[in-house]
Design an enzyme around this catalytic site. Structure first.
Site, mmCIF file in Angstrom:
data_model
loop_
_atom_site.group_PDB
_atom_site.id
_atom_site.type_symbol
_atom_site.label_atom_id
_atom_site.label_comp_id
_atom_site.label_asym_id
_atom_site.label_seq_id
_atom_site.Cartn_x
_atom_site.Cartn_y
_atom_site.Cartn_z
ATOM 1 N N SER A 286 1.658 -4.583 3.298
ATOM 2 C CA SER A 286 0.318 -5.528 3.775
ATOM 3 C C SER A 286 1.068 -6.227 5.007
ATOM 4 C CB SER A 286 0.450 -6.536 2.846
ATOM 5 O OG SER A 286 -0.314 -7.761 3.419
ATOM 6 N N LYS A 292 3.586 -6.234 -1.075
ATOM 7 C CA LYS A 292 2.506 -5.136 -1.351
ATOM 8 C C LYS A 292 2.934 -3.835 -0.949
ATOM 9 C CE LYS A 292 -1.615 -6.026 -1.562
ATOM 10 N NZ LYS A 292 -2.801 -5.909 -2.496
ATOM 11 N N GLU A 299 -6.976 5.482 -1.379
ATOM 12 C CA GLU A 299 -8.050 4.728 -1.100
ATOM 13 C C GLU A 299 -9.154 5.152 0.062
ATOM 14 O OE1 GLU A 299 -7.215 0.168 -1.118
ATOM 15 O OE2 GLU A 299 -5.531 1.327 -0.694
#
Ligand code: ARG
Length: 466
Positions: A286, A292, A299
């Site tokens: 991130s 993260k 995804e």
């Protein structure tokens, strides 16, 4: 070419289209990827034209040499595509004719309408074959992961609620089955792609004595018995894009399957599940939160199903209500078809790579699978073996679960006396139902996640995929 007029406008037209019109109508920016197949089609067409006496042997070999030289130039990135020549067909023909005078005879008994139908079919045929091998590779990645983790148990879910224990391999093999149906659909589609439309002309064939069978054979449009496959109606042949719709439909379902697999991977990597870890190479960080690690490949695999489904809708809508026969609308088929093919191919490939770089947290998996409540159905089956009707057994075990909840115990911690307080059919052997290993050894009917059946299924797939 005089005045740089596109070939299709020479003669009848007074001038070139305006720049905006040219930009609106061109397809070279996206159909140039058909060049290989366009050249293959032209080589076969030229061979046939020689056979029927339209080309001399010398003309035909000059054309063949010219086309091969052009192919080399394209390959080397030295070919200059000209947007004013509209599409791949006219770019190649114009350049050939510039190099080889006999090139002017190549379009005898041919229209861009049957030519583009041919190119698309040739291209899609190859595309299907390579997609099928990517799908088989993904299946192998799933089977390999299942084999490596053959001992790992996880809860199986319905409604995303823990339901009954299954081997991780069983869960993975569910996707292998889905992918096998995708392959079968693609093969089926292949048989209808593999039909030669060349010779249909613009819409009404030709008055010249061409040999369609020869062209079909040269280009490999034959069935399993070697029989040439020819389209049987020239108007249908130039306007038919059913084969593209079929491919996009099969691709859409494949994409939907891939999105489900992606979703499972995403769930399993979450802290809430913590069943697996994806290798760093398949994740991203991130820009804000330093801790993260996001499963972006999974995804995007999930997200890309949207565009593949959209491509199918776009094609169907494009074809709806088109009058006979060829209409320029059909040029809009290509980007949708190409995009579906590219997207599912890349997604299939990346999913396989990602699965090969996954590690499984067997301890977390086992902890989740060990929840004895997952074997409540086995306890009901126990009562059925004691002669109770299943409905009654289901009700009694429901009461046992409620009792365990009330006494703040795991189902397996209830004593025989407590079980018997619910129903006297529970014997001292009832609690052995909660032995997970034993429970898994008891599910051995075909298609069940039992220990023996799972090993059999893994072996079956290993053999089928090797
Ligand atoms: N670029 C065209 C297409 O993709 C080729 C066929 C054009 N035919 C015509 N008569 N304008 O459909």
């Amino acid at each position: 070419m005089k005045n740089h007029l596109p070939v299709s406008r020479s003669g009848r037209f007074a001038g070139s289209p305006g720049a905006e019109v040219a930009q609106f109508t061109e397809s070279i920016s996206f159909d140039q990827r058909l060049w290989r197949h366009d050249i293959l089609g032209s080589l076969a067409h030229a061979a046939m034209l020689e056979k029927i006496g339209v080309l001399t042997a010398a003309e035909r070999s000059a054309i063949a040499r010219g086309l091969k030289a052009i192919a080399c130039d394209i390959e080397a990135g030295k070919f200059r595509w000209q947007p004013e020549l509209e599409d791949v067909h006219m770019n190649l023909e114009a350049e050939l004719t510039r190099r080889v005078p006999a090139g002017a005879k190549l379009h005898t008994a041919r229209s861009r309408n049957d030519q583009v139908a041919l190119d698309l079919r040739l291209w899609l045929r190859d595309e299907i074959v390579s997609l099928l091998s990517e799908i088989a590779d993904l299946q192998r990645a799933l089977v390999t992961l299942g084999e490596k983790q053959a001992h790992v148990l996880i809860p199986g879910y319905t409604h995303l609620q823990r339901a009954q224990p299954v081997y991780l391999a069983h869960h993975l093999l569910a996707y292998v089955e889905m992918l096998e149906r995708d392959s079968a659909r693609l093969w089926d589609c292949h048989s209808r792609v593999n039909v030669c439309p060349l010779g249909s002309g613009a819409l009404a064939g030709t008055t010249l004595p061409i040999n369609r069978v020869l062209v079909a054979k040269l280009l490999g449009f034959v069935d399993a018995q070697g029989q040439p496959q020819l389209t049987q109606n020239s108007m249908d042949a130039v306007s038919d894009r059913d084969f593209a719709v079929e491919f996009c439909a099969a691709a859409a379902l494949l994409a939907v399957h891939l999105s489900r697999l992606a979703e499972d991977v995403i769930l399993w990597t979450s802290s809430e599940f913590n069943f697996i870890r994806i290798a760093d190479a398949y994740t991203t960080g991130s820009s804000l939160m330093p801790q993260k690690k996001n499963p972006d490949v999974a995804e995007l695999s999930r997200g890309k199903a949207g565009r593949v489904v959209g491509n199918l809708m776009a094609l169907l809508t494009l074809l709806k209500g088109l009058p006979m026969s060829y209409n320029r609308d059909l040029q809009e088929d290509k980007e949708r078809l190409f995009d579906s093919a590219d997207t599912v191919r890349a997604t299939t490939r990346l999913m396989a790579g990602m699965l090969r770089h996954i590690s499984v947290n067997d301890r977390e998996c086992l902890a989740a699978a060990c929840d004895p409540v997952l074997l409540a159905t086995d306890l009901a089956d126990y009562l059925v073996r004691k002669g109770l009707p299943f409905r009654q057994a289901h009700h009694l075990v429901g009461s046992v679960v409620a009792l365990a909840e009330k006494s703040n115990k795991l189902l397996s911690q209830l004593t025989t006396a407590e079980l018997q307080s619910v129903d006297k059919h529970f014997g001292p052997d009832a609690r052995s139902v909660f032995d997970l290993k034993r429970a898994m050894s008891r599910r051995n009917i075909v298609g069940a996640p039992g220990t023996r059946e799972m090993a059999k299924q893994l072996a079956r797939w290993r053999k089928l995929l090797s």
